[in-house]
Scaffold this motif. Structure first.
Motif, short mmCIF file in Angstrom:
data_model
loop_
_atom_site.label_atom_id
_atom_site.label_comp_id
_atom_site.label_asym_id
_atom_site.label_seq_id
_atom_site.Cartn_x
_atom_site.Cartn_y
_atom_site.Cartn_z
N ARG A 84 0.81 -1.22 0.00
CA ARG A 84 0.00 0.00 0.00
C ARG A 84 0.85 1.27 0.00
NH1 ARG A 84 -4.55 -1.03 4.49
NH2 ARG A 84 -5.51 0.76 3.44
N SER A 415 -5.11 2.08 11.81
CA SER A 415 -6.29 2.14 10.97
C SER A 415 -6.37 0.91 10.09
CB SER A 415 -6.24 3.41 10.09
OG SER A 415 -7.41 3.54 9.32
N GLY A 416 -7.39 0.09 10.31
CA GLY A 416 -7.54 -1.14 9.54
C GLY A 416 -6.39 -2.10 9.74
N GLU A 418 -3.24 -1.28 10.12
CA GLU A 418 -1.97 -0.71 9.65
C GLU A 418 -1.55 0.44 10.56
OE1 GLU A 418 0.00 -1.69 7.35
OE2 GLU A 418 -1.10 -2.69 5.75
N TRP A 448 -12.83 1.20 10.60
CA TRP A 448 -11.38 1.00 10.57
C TRP A 448 -10.75 0.95 11.95
CZ3 TRP A 448 -10.50 -0.67 5.98
CH2 TRP A 448 -11.21 -0.17 4.89
N SER A 451 -9.43 6.38 12.58
CA SER A 451 -9.39 7.09 11.32
C SER A 451 -8.38 8.23 11.42
CB SER A 451 -10.78 7.65 10.99
OG SER A 451 -10.79 8.31 9.76
N TYR A 480 -3.73 4.52 2.81
CA TYR A 480 -4.25 4.31 4.17
C TYR A 480 -3.68 5.32 5.16
CZ TYR A 480 0.12 1.89 5.47
OH TYR A 480 1.43 1.57 5.74
N LYS A 481 -2.58 5.99 4.79
CA LYS A 481 -2.00 7.00 5.67
C LYS A 481 -2.63 8.36 5.46
CE LYS A 481 2.61 4.85 5.60
NZ LYS A 481 4.03 5.06 5.25
N ARG A 484 -8.48 10.97 6.30
CA ARG A 484 -9.85 10.68 5.84
C ARG A 484 -10.76 11.87 6.11
NH1 ARG A 484 -10.82 5.45 4.38
NH2 ARG A 484 -9.14 3.98 4.83
#
Length: 519
Positions: A84, A415-416, A418, A448, A451, A480-481, A484
């Motif tokens: 990712r 988050s999720g 990670e 997640w 967030s 993912y970093k 959001r």
């Protein structure tokens, strides 16, 4: 303590048993060891010398497991690449580790030119995927078929086995150095802790580059079991392979468990072969866990807590504590007790052990700990004190030795499953021409766990939109970093007497009413 001894033992004890199942490819343990020795020979022909680092950027497959043991058999060091990450992040870890050889599949071949443009060390590319081999790459099947099997290089003990890159508090990834010894001892323990008997059938649904999957993968290999792979997790693919290939064990992060059990077609599939689900990497809500236990009544649940620096498991919440009734009820919020291969304690700011029930810094010691951070002596010294690894997590032990996580002491968001370090996000956000200042925090998320939320002060007389900043970040760091959500702030950030931003004050409104400051 050679990790390669696990596959030799598997081939001796179970020569005709299936080692790997991936799509329409299957191979026995005796075939796997031969192929591993040939891959090692092929890598040596391309220039791999003892201690050289070899990377892989690929979705899950049988060839990923061959890569792990082939590199180790040939005397090299594995550097699993985060799927990712952006080309910039991956190029950084390649150059930081001095990696010259990398395997890549068809899913990531397209970003290789961008990585090559940013990397000064990468020399040899091996295409391990399906379809036509891109120009400038060697073909995995061709070089393995043409190679002669070589003798095991014999590296073990304190020799470096892998460099696993994690996020960095300074905005740059750091490579965790794990030895043959630490991974060997940790995964002998994991065989027992994960309830893995000989002949286990382990499903790789979580990404194989991640050491969470690696822990279960090594343990299943020590048990001489069968590795069943799907390229990546989706609820539909996971349910189908459970029905078709009857795995007994799977490791999932909490987000995956929630997606799996809440899939509308869940009830249509036969999941009765599944005896054990291992989970970890982030906290799980009690509601999701109870729902999972209800929908999978014959499946045992095992929670693992740890981090890459600990190879990676430090505590286990065993199946008997996954209950809402009887004398063992009330432990679901705990992450269990220390595994048999480490010591664990909770200390204050001076490093002195605190009494039970008192929140402090969780520290771990034992043969499972890392060698240190690659080329980062100062960060190693900060995390490694008198043989104890300082985890960066705040928690407490109860009178029975169960560990409870209360907070995260370093600026990290999970988050999720990670890890996201706020410094990495802040560095990306502040490169936007409209941004004067940024602070990033983790806020609760039902999907997640946590967030990524950035609080931004814009430059005078400049305006921009939330989406514009988020899009800007996607060009610099992994998706993912990226934030959001963005909160635009006019007033100055709250500061301590020493002039440091008080993130706890910025976090407080979002975590009000929560029992702990992690989700």
């Amino acid at each position: 303590m050679q990790l390669t001894s696990a596959i030799r033992r598997a081939a001796q004890a179970n020569p005709n048993a299936m080692a790997t199942i991936y799509k329409d490819r299957q191979q026995s343990w005796s075939e796997f060891v031969t192929r591993t020795a040939k891959l090692a020979g092929a890598l040596q022909k391309t220039g791999m010398k003892p201690g050289d680092r070899v990377a892989m950027l690929s979705l899950n497959s049988d060839r990923y497991l061959e890569y792990v043991f082939g590199v180790l058999w040939g005397g090299g060091v594995i550097v699993p690449m985060n799927l990712r990450w952006s080309p910039t992040e991956n190029a950084y870890s390649i150059d930081d580790s001095g990696t010259e050889i990398m395997l890549v599949d068809e899913n990531y071949a397209a970003i290789i030119p961008a990585i090559q443009e940013k990397s000064s060390t990468l020399k040899t590319l091996i295409f391990s995927g399906e379809g036509e081999t891109p120009a400038g790459m060697l073909n995995y099947g061709d070089i393995v078929d043409a190679a002669e099997p070589v003798e095991d290089a014999g590296r073990g003990g304190e020799d470096l086995a892998g460099i696993y890159y994690t996020g960095g508090t300074t905005g740059f990834p750091k490579g965790v150095m794990l030895s043959h010894r630490s991974l060997y001892i940790s995964n002998l323990s994991n065989c027992r802790e994960f309830c893995m008997p000989d002949g286990v059938r382990y499903l790789h649904a979580a990404p194989m580059f991640h050491l969470a999957d690696g822990a279960a993968s090594f343990a299943a290999t020590f048990a001489g079991g069968t590795h069943i792979m799907i390229p990546s997790f989706t609820p539909a693919a996971t349910l189908k392979v459970m029905q078709d290939h009857r795995p007994t064990h799977v490791l999932l992060v909490p987000t995956m468990i929630q997606m799996l059990i809440q899939n509308p077609d869940f009830h249509k599939y036969d999941t009765t072969s599944l005896t054990t689900i291992m989970y970890g990497a982030s906290a799980i809500s009690e509601a999701v866990l109870v729902e999972a236990m209800t929908k999978l009544p014959t499946t045992k649940f095992v929670q693992a807590y740890g981090q890459t620096e600990l190879s990676p498991v430090a505590t286990i919440l065993a199946p008997e504590y996954h209950t809402t009734e009887g004398p063992n009820a009330g432990r679901l919020r705990s992450c269990g007790k220390a595994v048999s291969t480490c010591e664990l304690k909770v200390v204050d700011e001076d490093g002195k052990e605190v009494s039970s029930g008192t929140v402090g810094h969780i520290v771990v010691k034992g043969p499972i700990t890392m060698l240190g951070y690659w080329n980062k002596p100062e960060q190693t010294a900060e995390s490694f004190k008198d043989g104890w690894v300082y985890t960066g997590d705040g928690g407490y032990l109860d009178d029975d030795g169960f560990l409870y996580i209360a907070d995260r002491l370093k600026d990290m968001i999970v988050s999720g499953g990670e890890n996201v370090y706020s410094a990495e996000v802040e560095q990306a956000v502040t490169q936007h021409p409209a941004v004067a200042e940024c602070v990033t925090i983790g806020i609760p998320s039902e999907i997640w766990g946590e967030s990524v939320h950035s609080i931004v002060i814009l430059k005078p007389d400049v305006r921009t939109a939330e989406d514009d900043i988020i899009k800007h970040c996607h060009n610099l760091i992994a998706g993912y970093k990226c934030p959001r959500s963005i909160e635009f702030r006019v007033e100055p950030m709250p500061l301590s007497a020493a002039g440091k931003v008080l993130k706890k004050d910025l976090r407080a409104p979002y975590w009000e009413g929560k029992e702990r400051n992690v989700n």
